[in-house]
Design an enzyme around this catalytic site. Structure first.
Site, PDB file in Angstrom:
ATOM      1  N   HIS B 524     -31.865 -31.599  19.784  1.00  0.00           N
ATOM      2  CA  HIS B 524     -33.112 -31.916  19.082  1.00  0.00           C
ATOM      3  C   HIS B 524     -32.874 -32.634  17.761  1.00  0.00           C
ATOM      4  O   HIS B 524     -33.492 -32.318  16.757  1.00  0.00           O
ATOM      5  CB  HIS B 524     -33.913 -30.635  18.818  1.00  0.00           C
ATOM      6  N   ASP B 581     -31.226 -24.690  20.273  1.00  0.00           N
ATOM      7  CA  ASP B 581     -31.812 -24.596  21.617  1.00  0.00           C
ATOM      8  C   ASP B 581     -31.674 -25.901  22.390  1.00  0.00           C
ATOM      9  O   ASP B 581     -31.477 -26.968  21.822  1.00  0.00           O
ATOM     10  CB  ASP B 581     -33.289 -24.224  21.521  1.00  0.00           C
ATOM     11  N   GLU B 582     -31.772 -25.770  23.685  1.00  0.00           N
ATOM     12  CA  GLU B 582     -31.915 -26.894  24.608  1.00  0.00           C
ATOM     13  C   GLU B 582     -30.956 -28.049  24.331  1.00  0.00           C
ATOM     14  O   GLU B 582     -31.370 -29.171  24.090  1.00  0.00           O
ATOM     15  CB  GLU B 582     -33.352 -27.437  24.556  1.00  0.00           C
ATOM     16  N   ILE B 583     -29.687 -27.737  24.374  1.00  0.00           N
ATOM     17  CA  ILE B 583     -28.712 -28.807  24.153  1.00  0.00           C
ATOM     18  C   ILE B 583     -28.408 -29.471  25.485  1.00  0.00           C
ATOM     19  O   ILE B 583     -28.109 -28.814  26.474  1.00  0.00           O
ATOM     20  CB  ILE B 583     -27.420 -28.265  23.535  1.00  0.00           C
ATOM     21  N   GLU B 641     -30.338 -19.464  22.998  1.00  0.00           N
ATOM     22  CA  GLU B 641     -29.154 -20.107  23.561  1.00  0.00           C
ATOM     23  C   GLU B 641     -27.912 -19.780  22.752  1.00  0.00           C
ATOM     24  O   GLU B 641     -26.794 -19.765  23.270  1.00  0.00           O
ATOM     25  CB  GLU B 641     -29.316 -21.622  23.607  1.00  0.00           C
TER      26      GLU B 641
END
Lengths: 560, 811
Positions: B524, B581-583, B641
């Site tokens: 992000h 998060d959300e890598i 995460e």
């Protein structure tokens, strides 16, 4: 002429659209802000645009009537002058410190010749208070070339649509060039695809303040809608203050003093809409959806009976067997006919539950007398609807009904307009059935905007075509248009604008623009531009994507 | 006797003969009680002293039922009035109840977490209650007592054993559900006609009055009716019955109209069932979120709003002073009052009991410019009785919360702003009650953030988690790295300068709200790359030229070191959010250098007999090293995460708090359990993603979620419950900006706000519905665009909306 226009349409459209956009703008923060300004929505029938940009000088700009002039046109000039050049009320105007890093100044210098006026030529007399009506001409032609801008239309309504388009083509230069507005060299010939382009607003489930309705109408005009379908009363409340039956709102409104529409409010809404070429069609839904009527008109609703054969104290739809019901309806609808000048009235007729009629022995007895077969409650509904439509016809109104009467086999007069709203059976089948029976049809099924979901869901609205059903050309010609709906269970003044817009504009484009306009990417660009324009004009419209609009909504200051 | 006379004379005008008989009976019961039912030193209900303030008939009904309750309780109860004492003892610091509670049967609580959340906190600060106060509270506890100090508000939380031991009776546990009703009745083993629910009772009452033409009237004899009422009556029900009485009255009025109009069916009752949301006016004067202990009786005092004064404590400080000033202004503005159209407020007369002053007490002096922090004390005690009102707290934060509650108690009645006699002891269930707002997908101007902070304080939320930057834009202005916002912001106007931020932090602190900034990395972060491309991995062949932050370059860590040091200087809170998060590992794994690095460091795992590179491990490596270069004296929160990454790299559990966000409905419970088993503290966000909008009523869904609900699965609740710091509402802004932020947030976020603050026993939205609707309307009256979320209904009153600005004014 028309053939010519259609033939060149796709070529012109393609060429026009190719010029507009710079690069990939959504994935990455842009080096340059996307140029979404100056893009009209709904898409005109033909739109030729060149790269030539002219400056529009706000200080000197005039609207100039070369044909007929009238008060309504003058007011429209005032309005659009304000909307184009005064982007905000002055006190809210944002102070800007932008350094012009995006290089707009190049554009500014490329302006070749200034536009200082728009010549508006209306061919027909528009004096007095002309009423917009079904089938009115909304055609216009707009030509912007070096040093001159011309708009011509047959009627006031065409001129209003043309002015709206013009106001959308003109966009503000970036903040390093205050007071400069710009417009591309453009030729537009435009006419709507459907005659009936409506939007339903429900003021019964939640009361909507008059000013919100006016804002809504303002937004309707921006998208070239021409009908406000005012679902004014329902089960939950009766905010319409009747002159003949004041008890209806006195007892049936949420608040008999504040949550009502008196004659002045209604006149204001109608007049506000009329000035924008928008018809106001009121819906007084019967015989179902009438619980709130019962508070102020005792004896109107059917008493329901429990399993013990006694009235259980609850009430169902209007009692169709009593003569007094029809006496009441005649008086009410003749009042409605006087108050709402449009030739059409919406009679509702949806979702009638037969359970209460079934339970009531008086109803069943009366059915025998009326010669309706025992147990044939659809027949009873048919009886009701035909008596009601007779009454309304004799008053001089034309009428629209929801699809259920037709589904239930109610015999309808030939000139009935049927409003399709259900999603099962498939709307396409229903449209086919309705038009095959020779009725005119309005489609609402795809456009229940109140049913929200996370993310982008306007695409399905765009791809839904009211004429997309199996049928002959005659059948297709019976499709008068469509209506978006914003039912009021979950909206009130706090969120009705942001929940409806800009998605409703997608519906507007489907109803106005040619059926061939189906490019979603192009639509998205113009939709974002349109939303930003709405914010510029002080109307709340949701974002449809992570992005930014250079006109910020001016929310009120902190609460305390 | 004054009351008796009053009741008689007042009701005479309105009631039929049957009613009068009823009334006389009540009068007799009441006088009996006055004579012997109470202790001599008991203060009399305030209603005796009010000759001029006319009681609303409904209120009278309420009183009447109360009295009936008292009386029949006498007969039911073996050791008289023991219950209230026990309940109060618990507040006063006796451990007895705590022990009893441990023996509680959890299943009686519907599988939910046992009610007591913070009993220990209450013990430490409460002074022992004087006998005087105790006896008063005995009375009140029968009126209304919510919250966990009553051991449960809707389910019957105290098991039979406990009941037998201390003699608790049904009526003292607030309970309305039929489930708990039957339970309670079994416990007291009193046979009765159970099948009359309260609605039926009220209707029966109505029938006695109205349906005279019905010979088969099912009305019970009065005495048994009272009994059947009181058996299922907790204090809450008393109120509910009063409500029913009100309905009855309305129906009666309608009947009259019907009779005069309907020439065809004169005998029918007009009962039209309109599907509307609860009347918000039913909930006026009720607080949201519900305090832990809320004792109120319908004895009204008129509030002199025009001259109302809040007296700050002797040793005050700026936060308290500002709050006092703010709430004084607010109360004087009267915006909270719903005054029906055409009615005006009357000036209180000299004969009335008038409340003019609220005294604020602080148990310890406070300093100027204090900041709210993770261990701040928000507890307060508020008592309004007769002519005096007092709010006491330990710290400024408690004062701020208490003033909010106080402002919510005042309502309009019969021409006057009034307040009930009320005693509140309140403290939050969770210390972390957050709201996360994303200002990167769409820019939200500071003035709107301030509005959001205002509304947060109405809902007693205390953490503003500010998701400042993301892929789409970088509005935060960094002094050390000016290009971040210069090139990463949407525009040069859409930024947050250090001055803006300091200003906002101060604004938040005035409302007892902490500001926790989030700078999400390594994913992000695309907008970071606009200003500093070297920060990101570059795999330009891909769809996006940039991937996540480069985890193995020295530049990254030098950059982060400087960057976070600056953040550290700017944001004073003890906690910062590091994201995580959300890598997307795609870009990482595409780069040869990174692949080699991973092989070298054994960042691999076996899948299907193949050795594959494990991105999780590389993320762990990044997290570990990021934490090393960040200022050590801050706690860090990271998205879930980071949990597995943290474990792999032995990131200390004192250093890292895990923010659980995945598994929206119930799957989050497994993550929470896992996180907590490993000794990490957690903040729960998963069930409260308010950006996910859907059609219809959804606050109820949020209300049904509880941050502790997973504890009953297998963990010992007592051991682990403190590992749940709290909950947090999230609003991601892909489809949100200023146009719809407020309507999306409120009142939906108010629902979890109550979950975070109030007792665990507040777990039935049906019982909160009226109060919720009133809270929504209160917010709209305060100018918040709080959307309707209970279906068709109306907030009454006028909503101020401007006409479209281009409108011609002269048409």
């Amino acid at each position: 002429m028309t053939m010519n226009v259609l033939a060149t349409f796709s070529l012109l459209l393609a060429s026009a659209l190719c010029n507009n956009f710079s690069g990939n703008i959504k994935i990455f923060p842009p080096d340059q802000p996307p140029i979404r300004d100056g893009l009209p929505l709904p898409l005109p029938r033909t739109w030729i645009k060149s790269d030539k940009v002219f400056a529009v000088l706000g200080g000197q700009f005039l609207f100039h009537a070369t044909g007929h002039m009238c008060a309504d046109l003058g007011k429209a000039f005032d309005r659009y002058h304000k909307m184009i050049f005064n982007t905000f009320p002055e006190d809210l105007r944002k102070s800007s410190t932008s350094s012009g890093k995006y290089g707009y100044h190049q554009n500014k210098h490329s302006a070749e010749s200034n536009i200082t006026s728009l010549e508006v030529n209306v061919n027909q007399i528009c004096d007095g208070t002309p009423q917009p009506a079904l089938g009115m001409s909304e055609t216009y032609k707009l030509q912007i070339s070096e040093g001159s801008a011309m708009l011509s239309a047959d009627t006031l309504w065409g001129a209003l649509r043309g002015l709206e388009t013009f106001s959308q083509l003109v966009y503000e230069a970036p903040s390093d060039s205050p007071g400069i507005w710009m417009v591309n060299e453009t030729v537009i010939e435009d006419t709507p695809r459907f005659q009936h382009r409506g939007f339903l607003l429900d003021t019964s489930r939640h009361y909507l303040e008059k000013n919100i309705i006016l804002q809504f109408v303002s937004a309707l005009a921006m998208s070239k809608f021409n009908v406000l379908h005012w679902h004014i009363v329902d089960d939950q409340s009766f905010p319409y203050r009747s002159m003949k039956f004041p008890d209806l709102s006195k007892k049936g409104a949420y608040d008999p003093d504040t949550h009502i529409y008196d004659q002045q409010d209604i006149d204001e809404v109608i007049e506000f809409s009329r000035q924008r070429g928008i018809r106001v069609i009121a819906e007084f839904d019967t015989p179902g959806h009438t619980q709130s009527w019962g508070f102020g008109q005792p004896g109107l609703l059917t008493p329901c009976y429990g399993s013990d054969g006694k009235p259980d104290g609850t009430y169902g739809p209007i009692d169709p067997t009593k003569n007094s019901s029809y006496v009441f309806l005649e008086q009410l609808f003749s009042e409605v006919h006087q108050v709402f000048p449009d030739q059409y009235v919406h009679l509702g007729g949806d979702e009638v539950s037969f359970d209460c009629w079934k339970s009531n022995p008086d109803i069943n007895a009366a059915m025998v007398k009326l010669g309706i077969k025992a147990g044939d409650y659809a027949g009873l509904e048919s009886y009701y609807i035909s008596r009601l439509t007779d009454i309304v016809s004799s008053i001089g109104s034309k009428y629209i009904v929801w699809q259920e009467p037709l589904d239930n086999g109610v015999k309808l007069a030939n000139d009935t307009v049927v409003n399709i709203w259900k999603t099962t059976p498939q709307p396409a089948l229903e449209m086919s059935k309705v038009t095959a029976a020779g009725y005119k049809a309005i489609s609402s099924s795809c456009w229940y905007l109140n049913r929200i979901a996370y993310g982008e869901n306007w695409q399905s609205y765009y791809m839904c075509d009211p004429q997309d059903f199996n049928g002959t050309d005659t059948q297709k010609a019976l499709v008068m248009g469509g209506e978006g709906c914003m039912w009021g269970e979950w909206v009130d003044g706090t969120n009705v604008m942001s929940r409806t817009w800009p998605r409703a504009s997608v519906v507007a484009e489907r109803l106005w623009s040619p059926a061939t306009a189906t490019d979603l990417d192009d639509m998205k660009e113009r939709l974002e531009g349109h939303r930003c324009r709405m914010i510029k004009r002080g109307l709340d419209a949701n974002p449809i994507d992570p992005s930014y609009c250079r006109y910020e909504k001016q929310s009120p200051p902190p609460l305390w | 006797m004054a009351l008796k006379r009053f009741l008689t004379s007042h009701l005479l005008k309105r009631c039929s003969a049957v009613k009068l008989v009823l009334l006389l009976l009540f009068g007799i019961i009441f006088s009996y009680m006055l004579a012997g039912g109470f202790h001599a030193d008991e203060p009399k209900p305030y209603i005796h002293e009010q000759p001029t303030l006319r009681m609303h008939p409904e209120t009278v009904v309420e009183r009447r039922m109360l009295n009936a309750n008292e009386d029949s309780l006498e007969s039911l109860r073996a050791p008289t009035t023991r219950v209230a004492k026990v309940l109060d003892n618990r507040n006063a610091g006796t451990h007895r109840l705590g022990q009893d509670r441990r023996g509680m049967d959890l299943s009686a609580n519907g599988g939910n977490v046992p009610a007591p959340a913070r009993i220990d906190t209450a013990l430490t600060w409460d002074k022992p209650i004087t006998p005087d106060e105790l006896s008063r509270q005995e009375q009140w506890s029968k009126v209304s007592s919510y919250g966990d100090s009553a051991g449960g508000y809707n389910k019957a939380p105290i098991n039979n054993k406990f009941e037998e031991k201390v003699g608790v009776k049904a009526a003292d546990n607030v309970s309305t559900s039929s489930h708990s009703l039957s339970h309670v009745l079994t416990a007291t083993s009193k046979p009765s006609k159970l099948n009359y629910n309260q609605q039926q009772v009220a209707e029966t009452e109505a029938n006695t009055q109205q349906q005279k033409n019905k010979p088969d009237n099912k009305a019970l004899p009065i005495q048994s009716k009272i009994k059947s009422e009181e058996k299922k009556t907790g204090p809450y029900l008393v109120k509910a019955q009063a409500k029913n009485a009100r309905t009855t009255k309305l129906t009666r009025e309608k009947t009259r109209q019907w009779e005069s109009y309907d020439y065809e069916n004169p005998n029918n009752l007009l009962q039209i069932h309109v599907d509307r949301a609860p009347e918000h006016s039913e909930g006026v004067g009720t607080p949201w979120p519900m305090p832990q202990s809320y004792l109120t009786e319908p004895s009204l005092t008129v509030v002199d709003m025009d001259n109302f004064a809040i007296v700050p404590p002797a040793e005050s400080c700026d936060r308290v002073d500002k709050a006092v000033e703010r709430y004084t202004r607010h109360i004087r503005s009267k915006v909270d009052l719903y005054i029906p159209d055409g009615k005006t407020l009357r000036q209180p007369s000299s004969k009335q009991r008038v409340l003019r002053v609220l005294n604020v007490k602080l148990s310890r002096p406070c300093r100027n410019k204090e900041l709210p922090h993770e261990h701040m004390s928000e507890q307060y005690k508020l008592s309004v009785s007769g002519l005096s009102a007092e709010l006491s707290a330990q710290e400024p934060w408690g004062v701020i919360r208490g003033l909010e509650t106080f402002s919510q108690l005042i309502y309009y009645s019969q021409g006057y702003p009034v307040i009930n006699t009320t005693h509140i002891k309140d403290y939050p269930r969770f210390s972390f009650r957050g709201l996360m707002l994303d200002t990167a997908r769409h820019y939200i101007p500071i003035r709107n953030l301030k509005r959001t902070l205002d509304v947060m304080s109405y809902n007693k939320l205390n953490v503003f988690h500010w998701h400042l930057v993301d892929d789409q834009s970088f509005p935060y202005v960094s002094k050390a790295f000016p290009n971040l916002s210069k090139l990463g912001a949407y525009s040069s106007d859409q930024i947050y300068t250090p001055t803006d931020i300091l200003n906002l932090i101060d604004y938040a602190a005035d409302r007892a709200i902490r500001v926790i900034p989030e700078f999400d990395s390594p994913g992000h972060t695309r907008s970071w790359g606009l200003g500093y491309p070297a920060l990101l991995t570059n795999c330009s062949a891909d769809y996006h030229p940039f991937g996540a932050v480069n985890p193995i370059s020295n530049f990254t860590y030098e950059f982060m070191n400087t960057f976070w040091a600056e953040v550290h200087d700017l944001f004073p809170d003890s906690t910062v959010h590091v994201g995580g998060d959300e890598i997307n590992y795609k870009c990482w794994l595409r780069l040869k250098k990174l692949r080699e690095f991973m092989l070298e460091k054994n960042m691999t795992s076996e899948q299907y007999d193949y050795l594959t590179l494990d991105g999780d491990k590389l993320q762990g490596y990044y997290l570990k090293h990021l934490l090393e270069v960040m200022p050590r004296d801050r706690k860090k929160i990271a998205w879930e995460e980071a949990f597995s990454a943290a474990q792999m790299w032995n990131v200390s559990m004192d250093e890292l708090i895990i923010n659980v966000w995945k598994g929206g409905d119930y799957e989050w419970q497994y993550t929470m359990e896992n996180v907590i088993r490993h000794g990490y503290k957690a903040v729960l966000s998963a069930p409260w993603y308010l950006n996910y909008i859907s059609y219809g009523k959804d606050w109820t869904k949020y209300y049904e979620q509880d941050p502790h609900s997973f504890l009953t699965y297998s963990l010992g609740a007592d051991t682990y419950k403190d590992y749940v710091l709290g909950g947090q509402v999230c609003v991601w802004a892909e489809y949100i900006d200023e146009t719809n932020l407020e309507a999306t947030l409120w009142p939906r976020a108010s629902s979890p706000a109550e979950k975070f603050w109030s007792s665990a026993a507040m777990n039935d939205w049906r019982k909160a519905e009226t109060r919720f609707e009133n809270h929504r309307c209160r917010m709209t009256r305060r100018g918040v665009r709080a959307q309707p979320n209970s279906g068709p209904g109306s907030c009454k009153g006028r909503m101020q909306i401007k006409p479209p600005y281009e409108a011609n004014t002269n048409f």
